[in-house]
Structure formats: structure tokens, C-alpha cells
Design a protein around this motif. Structure first.
Motif, mmCIF file in Angstrom:
data_model
loop_
_atom_site.group_PDB
_atom_site.id
_atom_site.type_symbol
_atom_site.label_atom_id
_atom_site.label_comp_id
_atom_site.label_asym_id
_atom_site.label_seq_id
_atom_site.Cartn_x
_atom_site.Cartn_y
_atom_site.Cartn_z
ATOM 1 N N THR A 47 32.253 -20.419 0.375
ATOM 2 C CA THR A 47 31.975 -19.047 0.814
ATOM 3 C C THR A 47 31.599 -18.994 2.284
ATOM 4 O O THR A 47 31.316 -17.911 2.804
ATOM 5 C CB THR A 47 30.822 -18.458 -0.022
ATOM 6 N N ASN A 48 31.563 -20.142 2.938
ATOM 7 C CA ASN A 48 31.209 -20.177 4.352
ATOM 8 C C ASN A 48 32.402 -19.729 5.190
ATOM 9 O O ASN A 48 33.488 -20.295 5.096
ATOM 10 C CB ASN A 48 30.786 -21.588 4.770
ATOM 11 N N ARG A 49 32.184 -18.719 5.989
ATOM 12 C CA ARG A 49 33.240 -18.194 6.831
ATOM 13 C C ARG A 49 33.278 -18.925 8.172
ATOM 14 O O ARG A 49 32.261 -19.367 8.679
ATOM 15 C CB ARG A 49 33.052 -16.692 7.065
ATOM 16 N N ARG A 50 34.472 -19.041 8.706
ATOM 17 C CA ARG A 50 34.677 -19.674 10.005
ATOM 18 C C ARG A 50 35.358 -18.671 10.921
ATOM 19 O O ARG A 50 36.299 -17.989 10.523
ATOM 20 C CB ARG A 50 35.553 -20.927 9.859
ATOM 21 N N GLU A 51 34.897 -18.616 12.149
ATOM 22 C CA GLU A 51 35.473 -17.687 13.113
ATOM 23 C C GLU A 51 36.571 -18.366 13.910
ATOM 24 O O GLU A 51 36.410 -19.499 14.388
ATOM 25 C CB GLU A 51 34.395 -17.177 14.065
ATOM 26 N N VAL A 52 37.696 -17.689 14.068
ATOM 27 C CA VAL A 52 38.814 -18.202 14.858
ATOM 28 C C VAL A 52 38.513 -17.966 16.336
ATOM 29 O O VAL A 52 38.315 -16.831 16.768
ATOM 30 C CB VAL A 52 40.129 -17.516 14.456
ATOM 31 N N VAL A 53 38.472 -19.043 17.106
ATOM 32 C CA VAL A 53 38.120 -18.935 18.520
ATOM 33 C C VAL A 53 39.316 -19.184 19.436
ATOM 34 O O VAL A 53 39.270 -18.826 20.621
ATOM 35 C CB VAL A 53 36.984 -19.916 18.880
ATOM 36 N N ALA A 54 40.380 -19.813 18.922
ATOM 37 C CA ALA A 54 41.521 -20.121 19.784
ATOM 38 C C ALA A 54 42.759 -20.353 18.926
ATOM 39 O O ALA A 54 42.665 -20.694 17.740
ATOM 40 C CB ALA A 54 41.242 -21.345 20.658
ATOM 41 N N VAL A 55 43.911 -20.168 19.573
ATOM 42 C CA VAL A 55 45.211 -20.451 18.958
ATOM 43 C C VAL A 55 45.964 -21.366 19.909
ATOM 44 O O VAL A 55 46.081 -21.075 21.110
ATOM 45 C CB VAL A 55 46.018 -19.168 18.698
ATOM 46 N N THR A 56 46.450 -22.478 19.397
ATOM 47 C CA THR A 56 47.161 -23.451 20.223
ATOM 48 C C THR A 56 48.633 -23.504 19.840
ATOM 49 O O THR A 56 49.060 -22.930 18.840
ATOM 50 C CB THR A 56 46.554 -24.857 20.056
ATOM 51 N N ASN A 57 49.386 -24.202 20.658
ATOM 52 C CA ASN A 57 50.787 -24.429 20.332
ATOM 53 C C ASN A 57 50.904 -25.272 19.068
ATOM 54 O O ASN A 57 49.965 -25.977 18.679
ATOM 55 C CB ASN A 57 51.502 -25.139 21.490
ATOM 56 N N ASN A 58 52.066 -25.222 18.456
ATOM 57 C CA ASN A 58 52.293 -25.987 17.238
ATOM 58 C C ASN A 58 52.412 -27.469 17.551
ATOM 59 O O ASN A 58 52.926 -27.871 18.601
ATOM 60 C CB ASN A 58 53.561 -25.509 16.534
ATOM 61 N N LEU A 59 51.943 -28.275 16.621
ATOM 62 C CA LEU A 59 52.021 -29.727 16.739
ATOM 63 C C LEU A 59 52.665 -30.270 15.466
ATOM 64 O O LEU A 59 52.212 -29.981 14.359
ATOM 65 C CB LEU A 59 50.626 -30.344 16.923
#
Length: 220
Positions: free
Chosen positions: A72-84
Motif C-alpha cells: 500500500t506504500n505509494r511511490r512518486e514518479v520524479v523522472a522519466v528516462t529513455n528506454n534501456l
């Protein structure tokens, strides 16, 4: 040199320390990677472009919250990177979610070392650095990125080489077969060719007739 680590677990997902994406050379296309001091309690995650497009197809992923696993622990999205491509350059791009950690990862992990320009690190030096951390460190293997990439594409490369050799051999056998059939056909028509030339056919006309008859098996 940039030194960072990451851990991947099929049940818990991927966890990385600050600097992992910089050491891997992944560009940030949206948001910003936090520093070690900005990460607290493993509350931040980084998505690749494939994961961001799947989870948030109509809006930006930055600032959104996701739940990892069955917790139930939520995580905040801070960045989006290119695909690897995790499994090599020939593998498909999968959605990837990486949880950032500011603490120490005690599980087995992959350490990425990116030397500065012109700097060379030998295997013995890396082992000495690891052993000097003040606690028992067990190193499984040290693999240069060039060798890792070579091992990843070795099987496709060998398969392509094998198919190329077989194709070349088949092409040569085809040419030899067509040459033999054409030579046999010409030998059977020796009298016909002599009669044609006796009635005034030029050598060029005779050669043209033979080549025209040989075109069909070549095309087939």
C-alpha cells in the motif's frame, strides 16, 4: 569515476542508488533525478518511456503516484528516462520501474563504474577498492561493457555468419550446376550448331541462342 549500484528482484522490482542513471548514460526526458539528500524513505521512482506511456498514456507521469507490488506504500514518479534494453540490443523494450534508495543495499547487486575520459581502471584495482570498504565483499565477476555487449550479441552474430556461409555455398553450387547443365546442353547441340554455321549463322548468333536458352534456369 562514477560508481553506483542497482538491484533487481522479480518480486520487489528494481532498486538503484543515486547516480545509477548517470553512470548508465541514460538521458532524462522528463522531470529531474534527485540527489542522494533529496531521497527519503524510498518514496521516489523513475520510469522509462515505455512504462510512462503504459501507465499514464494521456498525461505526464511526473508527480503521479504508483503502488509497487501488492503493498500500500505509494511511490512518486520524479523522472522519466529513455528506454534501456535490459537483455541486450536485440531484445524488446519492456516497461521498467526503478525505485530510488538513499540507504545501503545489502542484497546482491550490480555495481556500475563509469571512468572519466582517459581514465583506465584495471580489474585488480576495482577489487582492491571493493575490499577496502571495511566489510566482507564478495565479487562475482568484473565485466567490461564492451565484453558484456559482445557476449550478448555473440549468438546472433554467429547465427548470421553461419547463414551467410550456407547461402554463399548454395549460391556457388547453383552456379556450378547451371554451368554444368549449360555445357551439357551445348555439347548435345554440337551438330546443330555446325549446321547453323554452315548455313551462314555468325558466332555471335550462335552464342546468343545458347545464352537465351540458359537464361531460364538462371532465372529459376
Amino acid at each position: 569515476a562514477s560508481v553506483t549500484a542497482s538491484k533487481s528482484d522479480s518480486n520487489k522490482g528494481r532498486t538503484a542508488l543515486p547516480g545509477y542513471f548517470e553512470a548508465m548514460g541514460l538521458d532524462v526526458v522528463e522531470g529531474q533525478l534527485p540527489s542522494a539528500g533529496d531521497i527519503s524513505g524510498n518514496r521516489s521512482v523513475v520510469l522509462n518511456k515505455a512504462a510512462a506511456a503504459r501507465l499514464f498514456p494521456r498525461s505526464s507521469a511526473i508527480g503521479k503516484s504508483i503502488i509497487l507490488g501488492f503493498g500500500t506504500n505509494r511511490r512518486e514518479v520524479v523522472a522519466v528516462t529513455n528506454n534501456l534494453r535490459q537483455d541486450g540490443p536485440l531484445s524488446a523494450v519492456d516497461p521498467d520501474v526503478t525505485e530510488l534508495s538513499s540507504g545501503r543495499i545489502t542484497d546482491p547487486m550490480i555495481v556500475v563504474v563509469r571512468p572519466k575520459a582517459g581514465m583506465r581502471l584495471r580489474t585488480a584495482e576495482l577489487r582492491d577498492i571493493a575490499q577496502g570498504l571495511g566489510q566482507p565483499v564478495f565479487i562475482d565477476d568484473i565485466v567490461p561493457a564492451t565484453r558484456l555487449l559482445s557476449d550478448t550479441v555473440a549468438t546472433p552474430r554467429h547465427r548470421t555468419l553461419l547463414f551467410g556461409l550456407l547461402g554463399a555455398l548454395g549460391f556457388i553450387l547453383t552456379l556450378v550446376g547451371i554451368f554444368g547443365v549449360t555445357a551439357y546442353a551445348v555439347s548435345r547441340r554440337t551438330q546443330e550448331i555446325g549446321v547453323r554455321m554452315a548455313f551462314g549463322a555468325s558466332p555471335q548468333q550462335v552464342v546468343g541462342t545458347v545464352i537465351a536458352d540458359a537464361v531460364w534456369p538462371v532465372m529459376i
